[in-house]
Design an enzyme around this catalytic site. Structure first.
Site, PDB file in Angstrom:
ATOM      1  N   ARG A   1       0.948  -1.094   0.002  1.00  0.00           N
ATOM      2  CA  ARG A   1      -0.028  -0.105  -0.035  1.00  0.00           C
ATOM      3  C   ARG A   1       1.113   1.393   0.167  1.00  0.00           C
ATOM      4  O   ARG A   1       2.122   1.226   0.417  1.00  0.00           O
ATOM      5  CB  ARG A   1      -1.039  -0.055   1.310  1.00  0.00           C
TER       6      ARG A   1
ATOM      7  N   CYS B   1      28.062   9.668  34.701  1.00  0.00           N
ATOM      8  CA  CYS B   1      29.482   9.688  34.403  1.00  0.00           C
ATOM      9  C   CYS B   1      30.362   9.569  35.697  1.00  0.00           C
ATOM     10  O   CYS B   1      30.010   9.955  36.953  1.00  0.00           O
ATOM     11  CB  CYS B   1      29.804  11.202  33.699  1.00  0.00           C
TER      12      CYS B   1
ATOM     13  N   ASN C   1      20.289   0.688  42.306  1.00  0.00           N
ATOM     14  CA  ASN C   1      19.517   1.760  41.772  1.00  0.00           C
ATOM     15  C   ASN C   1      18.992   2.591  42.855  1.00  0.00           C
ATOM     16  O   ASN C   1      18.452   2.121  43.956  1.00  0.00           O
ATOM     17  CB  ASN C   1      18.126   1.145  40.975  1.00  0.00           C
TER      18      ASN C   1
ATOM     19  N   GLY D   1      11.958   5.727  26.265  1.00  0.00           N
ATOM     20  CA  GLY D   1      11.832   6.150  27.749  1.00  0.00           C
ATOM     21  C   GLY D   1      12.989   6.123  28.441  1.00  0.00           C
ATOM     22  O   GLY D   1      12.882   6.245  29.603  1.00  0.00           O
TER      23      GLY D   1
ATOM     24  N   HIS E   1      23.889   2.723  29.276  1.00  0.00           N
ATOM     25  CA  HIS E   1      23.790   1.795  30.364  1.00  0.00           C
ATOM     26  C   HIS E   1      22.833   0.744  30.200  1.00  0.00           C
ATOM     27  O   HIS E   1      21.960   1.246  29.411  1.00  0.00           O
ATOM     28  CB  HIS E   1      23.449   2.675  31.657  1.00  0.00           C
TER      29      HIS E   1
ATOM     30  N   HIS F   1      19.324 -16.738  25.621  1.00  0.00           N
ATOM     31  CA  HIS F   1      19.182 -16.048  24.327  1.00  0.00           C
ATOM     32  C   HIS F   1      18.969 -14.485  24.671  1.00  0.00           C
ATOM     33  O   HIS F   1      18.580 -14.129  25.795  1.00  0.00           O
ATOM     34  CB  HIS F   1      18.147 -16.262  23.464  1.00  0.00           C
TER      35      HIS F   1
ATOM     36  N   LYS G   1       6.365   1.611  14.934  1.00  0.00           N
ATOM     37  CA  LYS G   1       5.118   0.983  14.900  1.00  0.00           C
ATOM     38  C   LYS G   1       4.593   1.192  16.328  1.00  0.00           C
ATOM     39  O   LYS G   1       5.174   1.383  17.185  1.00  0.00           O
ATOM     40  CB  LYS G   1       5.852  -0.341  14.934  1.00  0.00           C
TER      41      LYS G   1
ATOM     42  N   GLU H   1      -4.031  -4.755  17.827  1.00  0.00           N
ATOM     43  CA  GLU H   1      -2.828  -5.427  18.851  1.00  0.00           C
ATOM     44  C   GLU H   1      -3.158  -5.326  20.474  1.00  0.00           C
ATOM     45  O   GLU H   1      -2.530  -6.095  21.228  1.00  0.00           O
ATOM     46  CB  GLU H   1      -1.317  -4.725  18.505  1.00  0.00           C
TER      47      GLU H   1
HETATM   48  P1  H2U Z   1      16.953   4.474  32.494  1.00  0.00           P
HETATM   49  O1  H2U Z   1      17.579   5.230  31.763  1.00  0.00           O
HETATM   50  O2  H2U Z   1      16.454   3.223  31.725  1.00  0.00           O
HETATM   51  O3  H2U Z   1      15.482   5.103  32.935  1.00  0.00           O
HETATM   52  O4  H2U Z   1      17.600   3.982  33.672  1.00  0.00           O
HETATM   53  C1  H2U Z   1      18.114   4.784  34.641  1.00  0.00           C
HETATM   54  C2  H2U Z   1      18.039   4.405  35.808  1.00  0.00           C
HETATM   55  O5  H2U Z   1      19.286   4.911  36.889  1.00  0.00           O
HETATM   56  C3  H2U Z   1      16.902   4.569  36.397  1.00  0.00           C
HETATM   57  O6  H2U Z   1      16.197   3.390  36.813  1.00  0.00           O
HETATM   58  C4  H2U Z   1      18.282   5.181  38.037  1.00  0.00           C
HETATM   59  C5  H2U Z   1      16.859   5.656  37.854  1.00  0.00           C
HETATM   60  O7  H2U Z   1      16.115   5.215  38.683  1.00  0.00           O
HETATM   61  N1  H2U Z   1      19.004   6.314  38.594  1.00  0.00           N
HETATM   62  C6  H2U Z   1      19.969   6.118  39.687  1.00  0.00           C
HETATM   63  O8  H2U Z   1      19.858   4.916  40.248  1.00  0.00           O
HETATM   64  N2  H2U Z   1      20.334   7.253  40.543  1.00  0.00           N
HETATM   65  C7  H2U Z   1      20.393   8.651  39.942  1.00  0.00           C
HETATM   66  O9  H2U Z   1      20.922   9.369  40.702  1.00  0.00           O
HETATM   67  C8  H2U Z   1      19.582   8.916  38.991  1.00  0.00           C
HETATM   68  C9  H2U Z   1      18.999   7.811  38.208  1.00  0.00           C
END
Ligand code: H2U
Length: 338
Positions: free
Chosen positions: A29, A53, A75, A158, A165, A295, A310, A316
């Protein structure tokens, strides 16, 4: 007989038991939408405002070490906590279960400007080694039954920060995508005493239609049942249940095919290609799991250009996934980009 490049048909995912509707006749199409080329802004090697960094202070107040290759940390805004309640709530038809876990962030490189395909094979190998270490250490904890390693790349996915990372979420139960695969892998193992994925790979290597690239230890292909337009999967040739079983040479080969595949992705629409990628492997619940064959899957959202993605909407959302361009057409394009 179905003509795969002309007839609407459904394809079966042997790992999940789900179907995808394929409508190849629709690729004929006319397309009147925009096709844009977007080369994102180039980034400095070091950004004083980046929380990933080396040497910078994160939002949680912790200071990153001046790391020189990879760096993993818990995290600061973890979705799962190691000491939360694991109690069950059941009242009538309401059911809930407390979930404990550990979430980590993994920096692939100290260089803010890079992405995996820009990194050397040696540098990617260090990322693979860190994934191995984290899988083994987190998986060895008594309350951890599953370790999910993944990378979310690009604003469109997102991702909150362009610094190279990924993340790791380790938890006390086996999540549902993995549980589905476990069930199908187990069923095949019980019936044949063979790895389902190894037999699938042998069949793909024979027909060659969906292969993207390969080396001595790994094959990258577009799975027969791909849902995303350029979905891809890296499968080890040997029956390896989890990444901890990779020997030194395999680790290097895994890094090499990761680079090869992600470079092809970048060339596809002349852009830093967004995706969600994840490694599925044997749960860490203490059972032997001979059925598992690890995998790595890539689910990229782009369809036609750097800006045309997409959408998983409408049919879907309410019925089941659908695609127009066939897995064979996608694989052919990806092969040409070598
Ligand atoms: P994403 O870019 O996929 O959102 O992952 C970044 C992660 O880094 C996110 O889960 C964490 C956020 O919670 N983070 C920290 O642990 N410390 C920070 O100072 C900022 C972000």
């Amino acid at each position: 007989m179905i003509n795969f490049s002309d007839d609407p048909h459904r394809r079966y995912n042997i790992l999940t038991g789900e179907w995808v509707l394929v409508s190849p006749h629709r690729t004929k199409r006319p397309w009147q939408g925009k096709v844009e080329k977007t080369t994102g802004p180039s980034r400095p090697s070091y950004d004083p405002l980046c929380y990933l960094c080396p040497g910078n202070t994160r939002a949680g107040g912790h200071e990153n070490p001046t790391y020189t290759d990879t760096f993993a940390f818990v995290n600061d805004f973890a979705a799962l906590l190691p000491d939360s309640s694991d109690g069950v709530f059941e009242k009538g038809l309401f059911l809930a279960q407390g979930e404990r876990g550990i979430c980590k962030v993994v920096c692939f490189s100290p260089d803010h400007s890079l992405t995996l395909p820009d990194m050397s094979v040696e540098a990617i190998e260090k990322v693979v080694a860190l994934w191995q270490k984290e899988y083994m250490e987190l998986g060895a904890l008594n309350f951890i039954q599953h370790v999910q390693i993944f990378e979310n790349k690009g604003d469109i996915m997102g991702c909150s920060n362009p610094h190279p990372h990924g993340q790791i979420w380790a938890q006390a139960s086996v999540p549902q995508e993995v549980a589905k695969k476990s069930a199908h892998l187990s069923k095949y193992w019980e019936a044949h005493h063979r790895s389902l994925l190894q037999d699938y790979l042998a069949q793909e290597l024979e027909v060659k239609e969906r292969l993207i690239c390969q080396n001595g230890d790994f094959v990258a292909l577009v799975p027969f049942w791909a849902v995303w337009p350029y979905e891809a999967m890296i499968i080890p040739r040997r029956h390896r249940q989890h990444i901890g079983q990779m020997e030194a040479a395999e680790k290097r080969a895994f890094a090499a095919i990761l680079k090869d595949l992600t470079q092809r992705f970048d060339r596809l629409f002349d852009t830093s290609f967004p995706y969600s990628a994840g490694i599925h492997q044997s749960p860490t619940d203490g059972a032997p799991h001979p059925e598992w064959h690890f995998h790595m899957s890539f689910y990229p959202p782009l369809l036609r250009s750097a800006s045309v993605k997409k959408f998983m909407v409408g049919y879907e959302m309410f019925a089941n996934p659908q695609r127009d361009i066939t897995a064979e057409q996608a694989a052919e394009r990806m092969r040409e980009l070598g």
